[in-house]
Design a protein around this motif. Structure first.
Motif, PDB file in Angstrom:
ATOM      1  N   ALA A 131       0.831  -1.205   0.000  1.00 35.55           N
ATOM      2  CA  ALA A 131       0.000   0.000   0.000  1.00 35.55           C
ATOM      3  C   ALA A 131       0.867   1.257   0.000  1.00 35.55           C
ATOM      4  O   ALA A 131       0.594   2.220  -0.728  1.00 35.55           O
ATOM      5  N   TYR A 136      -0.222   5.035  -0.885  1.00 35.81           N
ATOM      6  CA  TYR A 136      -1.232   5.298   0.139  1.00 35.81           C
ATOM      7  C   TYR A 136      -0.588   5.624   1.484  1.00 35.81           C
ATOM      8  O   TYR A 136       0.473   5.095   1.828  1.00 35.81           O
ATOM      9  N   CYS A 138      -0.777   4.925   5.094  1.00 43.94           N
ATOM     10  CA  CYS A 138      -1.402   3.888   5.915  1.00 43.94           C
ATOM     11  C   CYS A 138      -0.513   3.529   7.098  1.00 43.94           C
ATOM     12  O   CYS A 138       0.671   3.869   7.134  1.00 43.94           O
ATOM     13  N   VAL A 152      -6.054   3.290   6.634  1.00 46.51           N
ATOM     14  CA  VAL A 152      -5.594   4.031   5.465  1.00 46.51           C
ATOM     15  C   VAL A 152      -6.240   5.411   5.496  1.00 46.51           C
ATOM     16  O   VAL A 152      -7.454   5.533   5.685  1.00 46.51           O
ATOM     17  N   PHE A 154      -7.255   8.246   3.317  1.00 44.99           N
ATOM     18  CA  PHE A 154      -7.471   8.608   1.916  1.00 44.99           C
ATOM     19  C   PHE A 154      -8.194   9.950   1.864  1.00 44.99           C
ATOM     20  O   PHE A 154      -9.372  10.047   2.206  1.00 44.99           O
ATOM     21  N   TRP A 245      -7.108  -1.676  -6.382  1.00 48.24           N
ATOM     22  CA  TRP A 245      -6.781  -0.658  -5.389  1.00 48.24           C
ATOM     23  C   TRP A 245      -7.754   0.519  -5.438  1.00 48.24           C
ATOM     24  O   TRP A 245      -7.799   1.337  -4.513  1.00 48.24           O
ATOM     25  N   ILE A 248     -10.306   1.392  -2.457  1.00 47.87           N
ATOM     26  CA  ILE A 248     -10.046   2.322  -1.351  1.00 47.87           C
ATOM     27  C   ILE A 248     -10.732   3.656  -1.613  1.00 47.87           C
ATOM     28  O   ILE A 248     -11.419   4.205  -0.737  1.00 47.87           O
TER      29      ILE A 248
END
Length: 257
Positions: A131, A136, A138, A152, A154, A245, A248
């Motif tokens: 990730a 990302y 995370c 995570v 986002f 992915w 997410i």
């Protein structure tokens, strides 16, 4: 160091299995003969016998044959010509993993029970590494009693992820394992595994521990399943979530107020 790490003993184990024509059902005979756990001995054979095949394969010929197969399968040869160099590089990089059955595991031949627990942790960190590599933001969750293993961030929306490792069985379950062990009644309702729902996490991630492939499964899908559908799910039926992915971003969008 266990006996499985001793060269002379390892050679004897391979000799014994060779004489039995590599029949898996015969592993128990050898395990009993040398007082080895069958699961440990099978893991030993799985690794050693597959890895030794590399000595009989011409790597360059393998790569060229793979490229030739791809070239014959595609319709646009100009497109293949453009991608050929990159394809060659990635095939060459993955070559060794074919014969090691993916990432090397348990090189020190530690106890199977201990290794099982460690492998679960490895799946968690495999996902985190991938990730982060994918860009990302995370982090791992260190509290083991937590219903989720990682978060995570986002676009300032925190998502909870439960991460599970997948072995060669290629099957997952959206239900916790029943509690077991000495003195524990696994049939009692309080020790029965609990269903995993969106109250526990936002995304369920299944990580193939052999090669690191990730399945990102939104919990709204899991919540839609009937009770009899949440166990022994083959990952081949979840191809829409394989390396997806974008899940997410999609789940984060549903969390916006």
């Amino acid at each position: 160091m266990t006996r499985l790490n001793e060269q002379e003993f390892s050679n004897q184990l391979i000799k014994d299995f060779t004489e039995r024509n590599f029949i898996k059902a015969k592993i128990i005979e050898i395990a009993d003969q040398y007082y080895i756990a069958k699961s440990d001995l099978q893991s030993f054979y799985d690794e050693v016998l597959q890895s030794s095949l590399i000595n009989e394969i011409n790597k360059e010929e393998f790569i060229n044959n793979s490229l030739s197969f791809i070239q014959k399968s595609v319709s646009n040869q100009h497109q293949f010509g453009y991608a050929k160099t990159s394809l060659r590089k990635i095939i060459e990089k993955q070559y060794d993993f074919i014969f090691s059955n993916g990432f090397p595991t348990n090189l020190l031949n530690i106890n199977t029970g201990v290794m099982t627990a460690n492998a679960g942790d490895s799946a968690q960190f495999l996902f985190l590494a991938r990730a982060i590599l994918a860009g990302y933001n995370c982090s791992n969750v260190d509290v083991r009693s937590s219903r989720y293993d990682a978060v995570v961030d986002f676009n300032n929306i925190l998502l909870r992820l439960q991460i599970k490792g997948v072995s060669s069985s290629n099957a997952i379950s959206f239900k916790d394992r029943d509690r077991g062990g000495q003195g524990i009644d696994h049939t009692h309702i309080t020790n029965k595994g609990k269903r995993i729902t969106s109250a526990d996490c936002d995304i369920y991630v299944a990580v193939d521990k052999e090669i690191g492939i990730c399945y990102l499964i939104p919990m709204n899908y899991v919540d839609s399943l009937e009770e009899h559908e949440i166990t022994s799910i083959n990952l081949n039926t979840l191809k829409q979530y394989k390396e997806n992915w974008n899940i997410i971003a999609q789940v984060a969008e549903t969390r916006r107020i």
